[in-house]
Design a protein around this motif. Structure first.
Motif, PDB file in Angstrom:
ATOM      1  N   ARG A  34       0.827  -1.208   0.000  1.00  0.00           N
ATOM      2  CA  ARG A  34       0.000   0.000   0.000  1.00  0.00           C
ATOM      3  C   ARG A  34       0.856   1.251   0.000  1.00  0.00           C
ATOM      4  O   ARG A  34       1.924   1.292   0.588  1.00  0.00           O
ATOM      5  CB  ARG A  34      -0.864   0.045   1.256  1.00  0.00           C
ATOM      6  CG  ARG A  34      -2.121  -0.721   1.171  1.00  0.00           C
ATOM      7  CD  ARG A  34      -2.855  -0.576   2.475  1.00  0.00           C
ATOM      8  NE  ARG A  34      -2.358  -1.606   3.356  1.00  0.00           N
ATOM      9  CZ  ARG A  34      -3.125  -2.434   4.032  1.00  0.00           C
ATOM     10  NH1 ARG A  34      -4.416  -2.315   3.996  1.00  0.00           N
ATOM     11  NH2 ARG A  34      -2.608  -3.373   4.770  1.00  0.00           N
TER      12      ARG A  34
ATOM     13  N   TRP B 271      -3.691   3.666  -2.039  1.00  0.00           N
ATOM     14  CA  TRP B 271      -3.587   2.860  -3.256  1.00  0.00           C
ATOM     15  C   TRP B 271      -2.948   1.528  -2.914  1.00  0.00           C
ATOM     16  O   TRP B 271      -2.011   1.460  -2.134  1.00  0.00           O
ATOM     17  CB  TRP B 271      -2.728   3.560  -4.297  1.00  0.00           C
ATOM     18  CG  TRP B 271      -3.090   4.991  -4.500  1.00  0.00           C
ATOM     19  CD1 TRP B 271      -4.220   5.470  -5.097  1.00  0.00           C
ATOM     20  CD2 TRP B 271      -2.348   6.149  -4.110  1.00  0.00           C
ATOM     21  NE1 TRP B 271      -4.219   6.834  -5.111  1.00  0.00           N
ATOM     22  CE2 TRP B 271      -3.077   7.278  -4.519  1.00  0.00           C
ATOM     23  CE3 TRP B 271      -1.129   6.327  -3.473  1.00  0.00           C
ATOM     24  CZ2 TRP B 271      -2.631   8.576  -4.306  1.00  0.00           C
ATOM     25  CZ3 TRP B 271      -0.685   7.606  -3.260  1.00  0.00           C
ATOM     26  CH2 TRP B 271      -1.431   8.722  -3.672  1.00  0.00           C
ATOM     27  N   ARG B 272      -3.441   0.464  -3.539  1.00  0.00           N
ATOM     28  CA  ARG B 272      -2.839  -0.853  -3.355  1.00  0.00           C
ATOM     29  C   ARG B 272      -2.973  -1.655  -4.647  1.00  0.00           C
ATOM     30  O   ARG B 272      -3.984  -2.294  -4.891  1.00  0.00           O
ATOM     31  CB  ARG B 272      -3.495  -1.608  -2.205  1.00  0.00           C
ATOM     32  CG  ARG B 272      -2.770  -2.902  -1.930  1.00  0.00           C
ATOM     33  CD  ARG B 272      -3.291  -3.576  -0.708  1.00  0.00           C
ATOM     34  NE  ARG B 272      -2.476  -4.730  -0.408  1.00  0.00           N
ATOM     35  CZ  ARG B 272      -2.768  -5.609   0.496  1.00  0.00           C
ATOM     36  NH1 ARG B 272      -3.857  -5.462   1.215  1.00  0.00           N
ATOM     37  NH2 ARG B 272      -1.986  -6.634   0.703  1.00  0.00           N
TER      38      ARG B 272
ATOM     39  N   TRP C  32       0.046   7.701  -9.558  1.00  0.00           N
ATOM     40  CA  TRP C  32      -1.249   7.861  -8.888  1.00  0.00           C
ATOM     41  C   TRP C  32      -1.587   9.339  -8.785  1.00  0.00           C
ATOM     42  O   TRP C  32      -0.715  10.166  -8.578  1.00  0.00           O
ATOM     43  CB  TRP C  32      -1.186   7.262  -7.486  1.00  0.00           C
ATOM     44  CG  TRP C  32      -0.678   5.865  -7.457  1.00  0.00           C
ATOM     45  CD1 TRP C  32       0.624   5.466  -7.298  1.00  0.00           C
ATOM     46  CD2 TRP C  32      -1.443   4.673  -7.598  1.00  0.00           C
ATOM     47  NE1 TRP C  32       0.701   4.105  -7.329  1.00  0.00           N
ATOM     48  CE2 TRP C  32      -0.546   3.585  -7.507  1.00  0.00           C
ATOM     49  CE3 TRP C  32      -2.797   4.411  -7.794  1.00  0.00           C
ATOM     50  CZ2 TRP C  32      -0.972   2.262  -7.598  1.00  0.00           C
ATOM     51  CZ3 TRP C  32      -3.214   3.086  -7.880  1.00  0.00           C
ATOM     52  CH2 TRP C  32      -2.311   2.035  -7.777  1.00  0.00           C
TER      53      TRP C  32
ATOM     54  N   SER D  41      -9.418   6.334  -3.787  1.00  0.00           N
ATOM     55  CA  SER D  41      -8.545   5.198  -3.509  1.00  0.00           C
ATOM     56  C   SER D  41      -8.781   4.124  -4.557  1.00  0.00           C
ATOM     57  O   SER D  41      -9.908   3.914  -5.009  1.00  0.00           O
ATOM     58  CB  SER D  41      -8.817   4.649  -2.116  1.00  0.00           C
ATOM     59  OG  SER D  41      -8.476   5.607  -1.149  1.00  0.00           O
ATOM     60  N   SER D  42      -7.701   3.428  -4.922  1.00  0.00           N
ATOM     61  CA  SER D  42      -7.824   2.512  -6.042  1.00  0.00           C
ATOM     62  C   SER D  42      -6.729   1.460  -6.026  1.00  0.00           C
ATOM     63  O   SER D  42      -5.716   1.611  -5.352  1.00  0.00           O
ATOM     64  CB  SER D  42      -7.730   3.320  -7.340  1.00  0.00           C
ATOM     65  OG  SER D  42      -7.701   2.492  -8.460  1.00  0.00           O
ATOM     66  N   SER D  43      -6.949   0.409  -6.805  1.00  0.00           N
ATOM     67  CA  SER D  43      -5.895  -0.563  -7.063  1.00  0.00           C
ATOM     68  C   SER D  43      -5.352  -0.383  -8.472  1.00  0.00           C
ATOM     69  O   SER D  43      -4.441  -1.075  -8.884  1.00  0.00           O
ATOM     70  CB  SER D  43      -6.425  -1.988  -6.877  1.00  0.00           C
ATOM     71  OG  SER D  43      -7.445  -2.245  -7.818  1.00  0.00           O
TER      72      SER D  43
ATOM     73  N   PRO E  23      -3.608   2.261 -11.127  1.00  0.00           N
ATOM     74  CA  PRO E  23      -2.928   3.554 -11.265  1.00  0.00           C
ATOM     75  C   PRO E  23      -3.352   4.299 -12.525  1.00  0.00           C
ATOM     76  O   PRO E  23      -3.968   3.729 -13.425  1.00  0.00           O
ATOM     77  CB  PRO E  23      -1.452   3.144 -11.360  1.00  0.00           C
ATOM     78  CG  PRO E  23      -1.493   1.792 -11.989  1.00  0.00           C
ATOM     79  CD  PRO E  23      -2.749   1.136 -11.452  1.00  0.00           C
TER      80      PRO E  23
END
Length: 115
Positions: A32, A47-48, A78, A84-86, A88
């Motif tokens: 993360r 972000w992860r 990012w 928030s997101s997985s 980019p």
């Protein structure tokens, strides 16, 4: 103190940190990266990316974007203004050859370029 910024219940150690204006950005062993409002001591966005491994390097650009380097050999970009997101904004392979990858252990902004 950086250790106090990690949200409750988060167990992964922080591996890298950088500053983005008045915000801090932390990367951890779970992969993360999170942008924190240092005055409020809370995560603004997190972000992860999937299957990326540890987040081992960070770079905050003057444009406000944040770059992350992970164990999977990829650099990801990012935008903290997005949720928030997985996923980019973009990604580029830096240390990837076939099925072999090396961690992106250092990122630096050099004027308009990134090294």
């Amino acid at each position: 103190e950086v250790g106090r910024l990690a949200p409750a219940g988060r167990k992964a150690p922080v591996l890298c940190a950088t500053w983005r204006g008045r915000d801090g950005v932390l990367g951890d062993r779970d992969g993360r990266a999170a942008c924190y409002d240092l005055e409020a001591a809370k995560a603004v966005v997190e972000w992860r990316p999937k299957d990326a491994g540890h987040c081992v390097s960070l770079c905050a650009l003057e444009t406000g974007l944040v770059l992350t380097g992970h164990q999977d050999g990829n650099i990801r970009c990012w935008d903290p203004r997005e949720a928030s997101s997985s996923r980019p904004s973009w990604a580029a392979a830096a240390h990837v050859r076939g099925s072999d990858a090396g961690a992106v252990s250092c990122l630096a902004a050099l004027g308009d370029d990134v090294a």
